[in-house]
Motif scaffolding. Structure first.
Motif, mmCIF file in Angstrom:
data_model
loop_
_atom_site.group_PDB
_atom_site.id
_atom_site.type_symbol
_atom_site.label_atom_id
_atom_site.label_comp_id
_atom_site.label_asym_id
_atom_site.label_seq_id
_atom_site.Cartn_x
_atom_site.Cartn_y
_atom_site.Cartn_z
ATOM 1 N N TRP A 66 -12.258 5.459 -3.288
ATOM 2 C CA TRP A 66 -12.137 4.080 -2.822
ATOM 3 C C TRP A 66 -10.974 3.332 -3.476
ATOM 4 O O TRP A 66 -10.669 2.209 -3.113
ATOM 5 C CB TRP A 66 -13.454 3.335 -2.993
ATOM 6 C CG TRP A 66 -14.429 3.785 -1.946
ATOM 7 C CD1 TRP A 66 -15.385 4.742 -2.075
ATOM 8 C CD2 TRP A 66 -14.493 3.347 -0.592
ATOM 9 N NE1 TRP A 66 -16.047 4.921 -0.884
ATOM 10 C CE2 TRP A 66 -15.513 4.071 0.038
ATOM 11 C CE3 TRP A 66 -13.775 2.396 0.154
ATOM 12 C CZ2 TRP A 66 -15.840 3.885 1.379
ATOM 13 C CZ3 TRP A 66 -14.114 2.214 1.476
ATOM 14 C CH2 TRP A 66 -15.137 2.957 2.083
ATOM 15 N N ASP A 69 -5.104 4.481 -1.107
ATOM 16 C CA ASP A 69 -4.591 3.625 -0.037
ATOM 17 C C ASP A 69 -5.170 4.013 1.332
ATOM 18 O O ASP A 69 -4.777 3.479 2.352
ATOM 19 C CB ASP A 69 -3.064 3.655 -0.010
ATOM 20 C CG ASP A 69 -2.488 5.030 0.332
ATOM 21 O OD1 ASP A 69 -3.258 5.988 0.601
ATOM 22 O OD2 ASP A 69 -1.253 5.162 0.326
ATOM 23 N N PHE A 70 -6.107 4.965 1.344
ATOM 24 C CA PHE A 70 -6.802 5.448 2.538
ATOM 25 C C PHE A 70 -5.898 6.217 3.491
ATOM 26 O O PHE A 70 -6.254 6.450 4.636
ATOM 27 C CB PHE A 70 -7.522 4.331 3.298
ATOM 28 C CG PHE A 70 -8.541 3.575 2.509
ATOM 29 C CD1 PHE A 70 -9.151 4.108 1.390
ATOM 30 C CD2 PHE A 70 -8.908 2.302 2.884
ATOM 31 C CE1 PHE A 70 -10.090 3.402 0.669
ATOM 32 C CE2 PHE A 70 -9.855 1.580 2.169
ATOM 33 C CZ PHE A 70 -10.443 2.135 1.057
ATOM 34 N N SER A 71 -4.719 6.589 3.052
ATOM 35 C CA SER A 71 -3.823 7.376 3.908
ATOM 36 C C SER A 71 -4.342 8.806 4.005
ATOM 37 O O SER A 71 -5.058 9.280 3.103
ATOM 38 C CB SER A 71 -2.415 7.386 3.327
ATOM 39 O OG SER A 71 -2.383 8.127 2.112
ATOM 40 N N ALA A 130 -12.557 -3.344 -1.186
ATOM 41 C CA ALA A 130 -11.544 -2.953 -0.200
ATOM 42 C C ALA A 130 -11.416 -4.019 0.887
ATOM 43 O O ALA A 130 -10.315 -4.291 1.377
ATOM 44 C CB ALA A 130 -11.903 -1.596 0.417
ATOM 45 N N ARG A 133 -9.401 -6.846 -0.565
ATOM 46 C CA ARG A 133 -7.973 -6.480 -0.643
ATOM 47 C C ARG A 133 -7.318 -6.435 0.733
ATOM 48 O O ARG A 133 -6.110 -6.275 0.834
ATOM 49 C CB ARG A 133 -7.810 -5.104 -1.306
ATOM 50 C CG ARG A 133 -8.099 -5.075 -2.784
ATOM 51 C CD ARG A 133 -7.687 -3.745 -3.415
ATOM 52 N NE ARG A 133 -8.249 -2.566 -2.793
ATOM 53 C CZ ARG A 133 -9.391 -1.974 -3.133
ATOM 54 N NH1 ARG A 133 -10.108 -2.483 -4.135
ATOM 55 N NH2 ARG A 133 -9.817 -0.891 -2.518
ATOM 56 N N GLN A 135 -7.881 -4.070 2.968
ATOM 57 C CA GLN A 135 -7.701 -2.685 3.408
ATOM 58 C C GLN A 135 -8.544 -2.372 4.638
ATOM 59 O O GLN A 135 -8.152 -1.550 5.457
ATOM 60 C CB GLN A 135 -8.075 -1.702 2.294
ATOM 61 C CG GLN A 135 -7.026 -1.531 1.237
ATOM 62 C CD GLN A 135 -7.454 -0.476 0.229
ATOM 63 O OE1 GLN A 135 -8.346 -0.730 -0.568
ATOM 64 N NE2 GLN A 135 -6.829 0.671 0.278
ATOM 65 N N LEU A 184 -9.398 2.469 10.892
ATOM 66 C CA LEU A 184 -8.019 2.493 10.391
ATOM 67 C C LEU A 184 -7.084 2.818 11.534
ATOM 68 O O LEU A 184 -7.402 3.621 12.416
ATOM 69 C CB LEU A 184 -7.882 3.556 9.293
ATOM 70 C CG LEU A 184 -8.775 3.352 8.062
ATOM 71 C CD1 LEU A 184 -8.576 4.509 7.087
ATOM 72 C CD2 LEU A 184 -8.464 2.027 7.374
#
Length: 186
Positions: A66, A69-71, A130, A133, A135, A184
């Motif tokens: 977590w 950057d979740f890429s 998240a 932020r 995200q 996403l």
């Protein structure tokens, strides 16, 4: 103590909790049986210690997960330690053994339930962070995210037990579910 835990872990991954004897663990760890009992009063205490280590490792993985950057690249790098290494496959085997032990041993079942409750609270906090932020959307429900991603991960770990050569495919499957759950953009 680490030497004992590593020896026990090796035995438990190869033969399971109940098929592994203290003498086998002693040989694998390179220590005397008396030395094992100096740290662990029973084989069950040794099993519990390994379960607690696995639960700590799992909490650490979730925390690191977590904080990415979740890429796709970040998630793949994180999951590669599990799905692309012999050590990761050993973790999957041990987790299956732990789940089986939880079905037989009420003490282990309680330990796993308590850990799961704590993890859910932790993941909810990480999801909210998240969201703060920016995200992920504030509209997403932390309960639903946690439930879906947990089920997907556990399902993929089970598949990985029997098909370790498919690790890369499993990482890609997890990322698709992750990206879909969090909405996403590609």
């Amino acid at each position: 103590m680490t030497q004992i835990l590593n020896g026990a872990r090796k035995c438990f991954v190869q033969r399971g909790f109940h098929a592994s004897s203290i003498s086998e663990i002693s040989a694998a760890a390179g220590v005397s049986i008396a030395n094992i009992y100096q740290y662990f009063p029973s084989k069950e205490a040794l099993i519990i210690a390994l379960i607690e280590l696995d639960l700590q490792r799992h909490r650490s993985l979730i925390s690191r997960f977590w904080s990415t950057d979740f890429s796709p690249k970040a998630i793949e790098e994180l999951l590669a330690d599990i799905f692309l290494t012999p050590e990761g496959h050993a973790v999957a085997v041990l987790r299956a053994e732990i789940a089986s032990e939880g079905a037989r041993n009420p003490h282990v079942a309680e330990l796993l339930r308590d850990s799961e409750t704590g993890l859910i609270g932790s993941v909810h906090s990480l999801i909210r962070a998240a969201q703060r932020r920016g995200q992920i959307s504030n509209e997403l429900d932390p309960d639903l995210i946690t439930e879906r991603l947990s089920l997907v991960f556990e399902g993929l770990m089970r598949l990985y037990l029997f098909s370790p050569a498919n690790g890369q495919k499993l990482i890609e499957q997890y990322y698709r579910q992750f990206a879909d759950t969090l909405r996403l953009r590609p």
